[in-house]
Structures are given as C-alpha cells and as structure tokens.
Scaffold this motif. Structure first.
Motif, PDB file in Angstrom:
ATOM      1  N   VAL A  88      27.957  44.955  44.124  1.00  0.00           N
ATOM      2  CA  VAL A  88      27.179  43.764  44.444  1.00  0.00           C
ATOM      3  C   VAL A  88      26.532  43.962  45.812  1.00  0.00           C
ATOM      4  O   VAL A  88      27.210  44.257  46.789  1.00  0.00           O
ATOM      5  CB  VAL A  88      28.058  42.504  44.457  1.00  0.00           C
ATOM      6  CG1 VAL A  88      27.248  41.289  44.893  1.00  0.00           C
ATOM      7  CG2 VAL A  88      28.662  42.268  43.076  1.00  0.00           C
ATOM      8  N   ASP A 291      24.531  39.743  42.071  1.00  0.00           N
ATOM      9  CA  ASP A 291      25.727  38.911  42.208  1.00  0.00           C
ATOM     10  C   ASP A 291      26.816  39.423  41.278  1.00  0.00           C
ATOM     11  O   ASP A 291      26.578  40.249  40.395  1.00  0.00           O
ATOM     12  CB  ASP A 291      25.428  37.439  41.940  1.00  0.00           C
ATOM     13  CG  ASP A 291      24.809  37.192  40.565  1.00  0.00           C
ATOM     14  OD1 ASP A 291      25.398  37.636  39.565  1.00  0.00           O
ATOM     15  OD2 ASP A 291      23.727  36.566  40.506  1.00  0.00           O
ATOM     16  N   ARG A 292      28.000  38.899  41.495  1.00  0.00           N
ATOM     17  CA  ARG A 292      29.174  39.351  40.745  1.00  0.00           C
ATOM     18  C   ARG A 292      29.077  38.994  39.269  1.00  0.00           C
ATOM     19  O   ARG A 292      29.487  39.781  38.404  1.00  0.00           O
ATOM     20  CB  ARG A 292      30.423  38.710  41.365  1.00  0.00           C
ATOM     21  CG  ARG A 292      31.729  39.089  40.714  1.00  0.00           C
ATOM     22  CD  ARG A 292      32.168  40.475  41.060  1.00  0.00           C
ATOM     23  NE  ARG A 292      33.415  40.833  40.405  1.00  0.00           N
ATOM     24  CZ  ARG A 292      33.993  42.016  40.501  1.00  0.00           C
ATOM     25  NH1 ARG A 292      33.432  42.959  41.217  1.00  0.00           N
ATOM     26  NH2 ARG A 292      35.129  42.257  39.886  1.00  0.00           N
ATOM     27  N   ASN A 293      28.531  37.837  38.956  1.00  0.00           N
ATOM     28  CA  ASN A 293      28.437  37.433  37.552  1.00  0.00           C
ATOM     29  C   ASN A 293      27.575  38.395  36.751  1.00  0.00           C
ATOM     30  O   ASN A 293      27.900  38.744  35.608  1.00  0.00           O
ATOM     31  CB  ASN A 293      27.880  36.010  37.450  1.00  0.00           C
ATOM     32  CG  ASN A 293      28.881  34.969  37.925  1.00  0.00           C
ATOM     33  OD1 ASN A 293      30.084  35.205  37.906  1.00  0.00           O
ATOM     34  ND2 ASN A 293      28.389  33.814  38.359  1.00  0.00           N
ATOM     35  N   THR A 307      36.024  48.078  36.925  1.00  0.00           N
ATOM     36  CA  THR A 307      35.789  47.120  37.995  1.00  0.00           C
ATOM     37  C   THR A 307      37.127  46.633  38.534  1.00  0.00           C
ATOM     38  O   THR A 307      38.089  46.442  37.781  1.00  0.00           O
ATOM     39  CB  THR A 307      34.943  45.922  37.513  1.00  0.00           C
ATOM     40  OG1 THR A 307      34.671  45.057  38.613  1.00  0.00           O
ATOM     41  CG2 THR A 307      35.647  45.133  36.414  1.00  0.00           C
ATOM     42  N   GLU A 309      39.064  43.568  40.540  1.00  0.00           N
ATOM     43  CA  GLU A 309      38.871  42.118  40.565  1.00  0.00           C
ATOM     44  C   GLU A 309      39.768  41.504  41.625  1.00  0.00           C
ATOM     45  O   GLU A 309      40.899  41.948  41.829  1.00  0.00           O
ATOM     46  CB  GLU A 309      39.196  41.517  39.185  1.00  0.00           C
ATOM     47  CG  GLU A 309      38.884  40.047  39.040  1.00  0.00           C
ATOM     48  CD  GLU A 309      37.431  39.743  39.378  1.00  0.00           C
ATOM     49  OE1 GLU A 309      37.200  39.257  40.503  1.00  0.00           O
ATOM     50  OE2 GLU A 309      36.555  40.014  38.538  1.00  0.00           O
ATOM     51  N   ARG A 314      38.327  34.540  37.472  1.00  0.00           N
ATOM     52  CA  ARG A 314      37.718  35.556  36.604  1.00  0.00           C
ATOM     53  C   ARG A 314      38.785  36.388  35.922  1.00  0.00           C
ATOM     54  O   ARG A 314      38.655  36.739  34.752  1.00  0.00           O
ATOM     55  CB  ARG A 314      36.775  36.442  37.424  1.00  0.00           C
ATOM     56  CG  ARG A 314      35.405  35.831  37.660  1.00  0.00           C
ATOM     57  CD  ARG A 314      34.418  36.892  38.111  1.00  0.00           C
ATOM     58  NE  ARG A 314      34.832  37.536  39.342  1.00  0.00           N
ATOM     59  CZ  ARG A 314      34.395  37.191  40.549  1.00  0.00           C
ATOM     60  NH1 ARG A 314      33.530  36.188  40.674  1.00  0.00           N
ATOM     61  NH2 ARG A 314      34.810  37.813  41.629  1.00  0.00           N
ATOM     62  N   THR A 474      29.223  34.837  49.617  1.00  0.00           N
ATOM     63  CA  THR A 474      29.319  34.790  48.163  1.00  0.00           C
ATOM     64  C   THR A 474      29.644  33.373  47.720  1.00  0.00           C
ATOM     65  O   THR A 474      30.128  32.553  48.519  1.00  0.00           O
ATOM     66  CB  THR A 474      30.416  35.732  47.631  1.00  0.00           C
ATOM     67  OG1 THR A 474      31.704  35.247  48.064  1.00  0.00           O
ATOM     68  CG2 THR A 474      30.216  37.157  48.129  1.00  0.00           C
TER      69      THR A 474
END
Length: 635
Positions: A88, A291-293, A307, A309, A314, A474
C-alpha cells in the motif's frame, strides 16, 4: 541509602573512575557503576579474539562448525515460479539508504529479505544477536575493541560479476556515514576510520571500547559497488536498477506501481550454507495499491500470493471467500519469541501542551483499550504495557534488581516508586468508553497540572482550550483515533483527526510536524545502537529519527549507554529493563496493543518450511510448488 552516597557506593564510583583512567577514557557514570559492580576491568575487556566465521553479541553462536543450512530453510526447496506481494502506497526511489524519496520494498532487509543489497555478515534470525559470514568469510575483533577486521570471501561478486573488494567496503562506509540514513550516521559515529589491509581484508578502527555492539553493526553494513555510484549524487533520487551482490536483480521498474526482481542463476553465494534453501522463487514482484482494501481484493483474485495482516476485523471476516473455503488459501498465526515492541500514539513533547508528565499520563488513561478491543478489534488484540512485552527484557510488573538499581543510582528519585518496585499496572476499564473511574483519575491528573473545566471544555488557567491534532495515514488509524477522540471529548478535550497520504505523512513524521501520531517501534531480543536513534536526547532534535515523542531524559540516555556497553546477557537485560521502565514512567507514548503472533494469509501454491525463525516469517524461505510453476509463476 542511594549507592552513590554510601561508603560502598563511593568506593564503587572511585573504582569505576579509576577503571576509566586505566582505559584512557571517561566512562559515563551509569555504565561505570555497572562495570565496576560487574567485576572491574575483566568485565569489559573481552578475551583474545581470532578470525572466526560467526560472532554473537553475548555467548556463542548457536550453529556449530559444519552446519549445512539455517534452521528455517529447507535445503531441498524447489526453485522457480513467481511470488507476488502487495504494497500500500507508492515509491520513487531505488536507493533505500538515503533520506530523500520513498524507497521501493524488497531491496534489502526485513521479512522480505536481502534480495539486492547484502552485508558483510548475515543475521541469525532465531538468535538474539548473532551474525554469520556472508560477503565476509571471517570477522576478527581486537581484544581491546580497538579494531574489527573482515576478510572477504574470494567468491563474492556483484550482479555484474565484478568482485567485491575492500575498496567497495571503504566506499560504502564513508558514503553511508556521511550521506546515509540518520540511524546509519549515528551507528558509525564511533568509527575512527577504515583502511584496506590487503586485496581481501579491510579493517575498521574504533574510537571507543564501550560500544561492544559496533563490530556487529559494521557486520550488517550494506556493501555497495563503488563503480556503480561513481559520478552520481548518492543522495539524489535514483530510479534506474542498482547493482547489488544479492540473489536478485532489479529487472522491471514502474515507479509507484510495480517492482520486479529476477533471481540470478549465477548468484555467487547460492551454495553457501547461509543461503542454501533460501531465495527460491525465480521472480519476486511487488504491486502497489492505493489502499488496503484494493490490495485485499487483488489477493482474493489470486493476483497477490501472500499478505500479512494486522487488522482483527479483516482477519476475522475478509478472508472468508470461495478460494479460502475450498482450501486454496490458508490463514496462519506465526508464533514469535521476540519482544513485541511498542505500538502507540506518540505525544510530541516538543509541544508545550505535552511537556507535563501528568498530562501525558492522563491522556494514556483516557485510551479505553477494553472498548477498542471489543468494538474495533474483535477481542483479538493483547494490551500493550511497555516497550519489550513478551520477553525477559520487559520491566512491566517486575521490580528493579540490584543491577538495574546500580545503573539508576546516579539519578535518585528519577522514577516513581510504583514503576521501580513493579507494582504499577496499566489501567483497565469497564469497556464502555466512558468509564467514570478512568475519567476521574485522568481529570485529577489534569487538574494537578493546571487544567480546569469551563462548561464542557477543558481549559488552562488562562482559558486556552486543551486542543490538539492526531495525525493518521490510513482509515484503520483514523478509526482507532476516533475511538480515543470519543473518550477525550468526555473530559472536554478537543482532539481533531487529520488523515493525510503516505508522502505527506512521511514528510511530517520526519520533521516532527505533528501533535500526536500513531507509530510502531519494533523490538529485537538484543536491543542496542538503534535505541540511540529512538530514545536518546541527541536524536530528539534530529530530523528523520524515530524519537517521535522528543524524549530528552538522562536516565534513558544512561540506559542506552549501558545497553551498548553490556558485555553479558544479564547486563543487557538490566539496561533494557531500565530503559523500558523510564519510558513507561514518562508516558511519552499512549500504549495501544499487539497481536498474539504474526497473521499471514497465502495461497497454497506457495509454501514454507515447518520451522520459522523466532523473529517471524521470512520470505526467502518460501517457494512455489512445482505443480504451480506455470508461465509467469502465478495465475
């Protein structure tokens, strides 16, 4: 009676000062006390040294002669395929060693490996601080710590096949000391000079025998090819592929969008034990997302393979999708045996508002962890207490022992008794976000510091409102800040939230242009020189340092000095606990939380060994399953 004022204490101080005279230098009193109490001259002068292929900060390296591969690698791991990761943010720089620009991920260090740039020695990831030979096949530390000598591996080559020479080592040191990142300049400040001894040997002359960590710090110095940087401005932004000695070459650069590294089949160290079974994928790719989404959606589609986390929401909900239910994606919690570090809101004490420790303690009490954990984090986080939670270095709920008290002796009354005897506990709440007991305790502290309620507002004696800005970068940080904001407002505190992009955040962070911001200080099992850059008085006004709160505390300085000078594990533990204790007592950071381990989600087409280092996951140990090595490596 304080040690310094007692008969025994005066004798200890005199002996310590005499020790300093015999060494030809003055020792800081905190360090001198620890040295004297630990046994005089023999306690800081190491035994005679000789060239050796590995070195440990304390004790002996865990891997004995004849070892074949590191414990977290599978020497039979297959080579080939591609591993894609998501990032990101953005990048505009391929030189990760300078202040300017945003460097690309994956070039050197961290969980993603030393893919392009390497050091003289490589770190043992499941040991507190041990190095094994890489570009240098041996290290030789003089018995009086006056010099450290490295002998280069004759096979060491850069990716353009030119040999790694002492001239490259000299160039790297001189360039990074003058123009490198602030922590590098700080790390190398105790080096008198460097010289070529012969065609394979380079020697560093050290200024002080007190910095026992420095030989290892030099072992971790990245080595750059002098010929690649000739006629270049080292501090300028560089976007063309650099030359390194690592297992990968930079092959594709799309600034801000993508970086691709390709494995060098003729990598010079591919058969060395320190590299056997590591760096297995033919291609490593980092794709950048706004972005993360967006990145998570790409992960679900198989465009990102792995990934990590950190968001419990999430972790609990975002990874329930068809491929995961079919077993094509798995979630793992990687255990850790290293300190958890500190995650918290840094209170910028350069601002007069946060100069009073009672104000800072009140703000810490007004963060309702129980409410945040239940409402924002699915109850999955653990509360942060200090700076070395989860390890023997933590001072939380531990009374100071004799070693620690000896270090503290020159500073009587500097630490509140509850922190010194280990009885202080992090406040807990009823989880409502408006716990009356917590609000009352915070208000009493604020009132003692000169604040009062004027209607619904908290104001100073002159009527100025208690108002500050929380800088975030963020949505997740913004959401967390809003939870704290809600509790602060119950006492009439005006906390505004400003969310900025990555570039603006980094600029403001580096120049300390914030009131409060969220930051993460990672920790190792062997803290040392990096603590100067984080918590020392000298770093408080050095732009780019990680001393975000602006800590200027003589006890912290003494603890850091003792950390660097520690010659035994017991000495290091005592110094680390003192540093932890003084930082906790100073409330420079509002402690938040940490994970129970490392959360990773990955597609089953990539795998890793059963053993993972105590410091966490490491990309070099992963590989692509042979049946998944389709063209391009991943779907």
């Amino acid at each position: 009676m304080p040690i310094r004022g007692s008969i025994i204490g005066r004798a200890v101080v005199a002996a310590a000062r005499d020790l300093g005279r015999r060494l030809g230098r003055a020792l800081p009193l905190g360090l001198a006390l620890a040295v004297a109490l630990g046994g005089g001259l023999a306690s800081i002068v190491p035994a005679a040294a000789e060239p050796r292929p590995a070195i440990a900060m304390h004790g002996a390296p865990r891997l004995t002669p004849g070892w074949d591969h590191v414990p977290w690698a599978d020497p039979a791991a297959p080579k080939g395929g591609r591993i894609t990761l998501g990032v990101v943010g953005s990048f505009d720089q391929l030189n990760p060693f300078v202040f300017r620009g945003n460097p690309a991920a994956g070039l050197r260090g961290g969980a993603e490996g030393s893919n392009v740039f390497e050091s003289l020695m490589d770190r043992g990831l499941d040991e507190p601080f041990t190095l094994y030979g890489l570009l240098a096949e041996t290290i030789d530390v003089a018995d009086d710590l006056s010099t450290v000598t490295f002998r280069l591996d004759p096979a060491a080559r850069f990716s353009d096949r030119t040999p790694v020479t002492p001239e490259d080592v000299v160039f790297s040191f001189e360039t990074l000391r003058e123009k490198g990142l602030p922590y590098m300049r700080a790390n190398y400040r105790d080096v008198e000079g460097v010289e070529k001894v012969d065609d394979r040997t380079v020697r560093f002359r050290l200024k002080s025998a007190e910095n026992r960590e420095l030989p290892l710090i030099l072992g971790l110095m990245p080595i750059l090819p002098a010929h690649d940087w000739k006629d270049r401005d080292f501090e300028a932004t560089r976007i063309d592929p650099p030359i390194g000695s690592g297992p990968y070459r930079v092959t594709t650069v799309e600034p801000g969008a993508r970086l691709v590294l390709t494995r060098d089949p003729d990598y010079w160290a591919k058969d060395r034990p320190v590299r056997r079974g590591l760096y297995n994928a033919d291609e490593l790719r980092w794709d950048y997302y706004r972005d993360r989404n967006s990145m998570i959606e790409s992960f679900k589609k198989g465009l990102v393979d792995l990934t990590s986390e950190s968001d419990p929401g999430r972790w609990s909900t975002a990874y329930d999708f068809p491929a995961a239910r079919e077993g094509l994606v798995v979630k793992e919690t990687i255990p850790l045996d290293v300190p958890r570090g500190m995650t918290g809101f840094a209170l910028n004490t350069r601002r007069p508002l946060f100069a009073d420790v009672r104000v800072r303690e009140a703000l810490a009490r007004l963060f309702d962890f129980e409410w945040a954990n239940r409402n924002l984090f699915w109850g999955l986080y653990e509360r942060q207490h200090g700076y070395f939670d989860g390890s023997e270095l933590s001072a939380y709920a531990r009374p100071a022992d004799d070693r620690e008290r000896a270090l503290l002796a020159p500073f009587p009354g500097a630490i509140a008794p509850a922190f010194l005897d280990g009885s202080w506990r992090m406040p807990t709440t009823d989880g409502s976000g408006r716990d009356r007991a917590a609000l009352k305790a915070a208000f009493e502290l604020l009132k003692a510091a000169g604040w009062r309620l004027d209607g619904a507002r908290l104001v100073s004696q002159t009527g100025a409102p208690f108002s500050f800005e929380i800088l975030t970068q963020t949505r997740e940080q913004e959401r967390l800040a809003m939870g704290w904001q809600r509790t602060l407002a119950a006492l009439g505190i005006d906390a505004r939230i400003r969310t900025v992009d990555a570039a603006q955040y980094e600029s403001r962070r580096r120049t300390f242009d914030f009131d409060v911001t969220l930051w993460v200080w990672a920790a190792s099992a062997s803290p040392g020189n990096e603590q100067i850059h984080r918590w020392s008085t000298g770093a408080a006004d050095q732009e780019g340092s990680f001393n975000l709160p602006g800590v200027k505390n003589p006890v912290a300085d003494a603890a850091i000095t003792a950390l660097i000078g520690a010659r035994s594990r017991d000495d290091l533990v005592a110094a680390a606990r003192l540093l932890d204790r003084v930082l906790m007592a100073g409330f420079y950071v509002v402690p938040l939380y940490h994970l129970p381990g490392q959360w990773l989600a990955h597609w089953t087409r990539i795998e890793h060994p059963a053993n993972t280092p105590g410091s966490g996951w490491t990309l070099p140990a992963w590989w692509v399953r042979p049946d998944e090595k389709k063209e391009g490596g991943t779907p």
